[in-house]
Scaffold this motif. Structure first.
Motif, PDB file in Angstrom:
ATOM      1  N   SER A 174       0.852  -1.184   0.000  1.00 54.52           N
ATOM      2  CA  SER A 174       0.000   0.000   0.000  1.00 54.52           C
ATOM      3  C   SER A 174       0.888   1.235   0.000  1.00 54.52           C
ATOM      4  O   SER A 174       1.657   1.432   0.954  1.00 54.52           O
ATOM      5  N   LYS A 194       3.778   3.254   0.019  1.00 52.01           N
ATOM      6  CA  LYS A 194       5.176   2.894   0.250  1.00 52.01           C
ATOM      7  C   LYS A 194       5.311   1.813   1.324  1.00 52.01           C
ATOM      8  O   LYS A 194       6.418   1.411   1.658  1.00 52.01           O
ATOM      9  N   ASP A 195       4.204   1.356   1.870  1.00 46.09           N
ATOM     10  CA  ASP A 195       4.229   0.353   2.937  1.00 46.09           C
ATOM     11  C   ASP A 195       4.140  -1.058   2.378  1.00 46.09           C
ATOM     12  O   ASP A 195       3.440  -1.318   1.395  1.00 46.09           O
ATOM     13  N   LYS A 196       4.847  -1.959   3.048  1.00 43.20           N
ATOM     14  CA  LYS A 196       4.795  -3.378   2.704  1.00 43.20           C
ATOM     15  C   LYS A 196       4.682  -4.160   4.004  1.00 43.20           C
ATOM     16  O   LYS A 196       5.456  -3.946   4.938  1.00 43.20           O
ATOM     17  N   GLU A 197       3.697  -5.048   4.049  1.00 37.99           N
ATOM     18  CA  GLU A 197       3.532  -5.892   5.228  1.00 37.99           C
ATOM     19  C   GLU A 197       3.407  -7.347   4.785  1.00 37.99           C
ATOM     20  O   GLU A 197       2.658  -7.659   3.864  1.00 37.99           O
TER      21      GLU A 197
END
Length: 125
Positions: free
Chosen positions: A75, A77-80
């Motif tokens: 999402s 710049k986030d990565k989980e």
């Protein structure tokens, strides 16, 4: 002429049955979004930060006992990345840090005993 009619009629009946059997192929059953993992189909359902993946094969449930996998959610710049674990007869689940944003991309790799590994991609709504 009658000899050809019966085999033709039987062929048409069998073909119609096969088309009907695939009517539920990617039809959402739990209010989520669906995708094909080639070896089975997956429906992704989000409720807050809880993700549930329901497994089926042409509309019939696929048992998730012994299944495992991982889910990656991208999402902005986030990565989980989270592990998927069985949480029902035909489902795997995971809890994210936060509710995924609309438009986020999700990729799941799922291993079900006795089947090939399935990979599926979603765009969250």
């Amino acid at each position: 002429m009658k000899k050809l009619t019966l085999p033709l009629a039987l062929s048409l009946l069998l073909a119609a049955g096969q088309v009907w059997a695939h009517a539920d192929h990617l039809k959402p059953q739990f209010g989520g979004i669906t995708a094909d993992a080639e070896v089975f189909q997956v429906e992704l359902v989000t409720k807050g930060n809880q993700i549930t993946l329901y497994l089926s094969e042409h509309g019939a449930p696929v048992e998730s006992a012994g299944a495992s996998g991982k889910l990656i959610v991208l999402s902005d710049k986030d990565k989980e990345e989270v592990a998927l674990a069985p949480n029902g007869y035909q489902s795997l689940g995971a809890k994210l840090k936060a509710k995924p944003a609309k438009g986020a991309k999700a990729v799941a790799t799922i291993t079900v005993p006795g089947r090939d590994v399935g990979t599926v991609r979603f765009t969250l709504k």
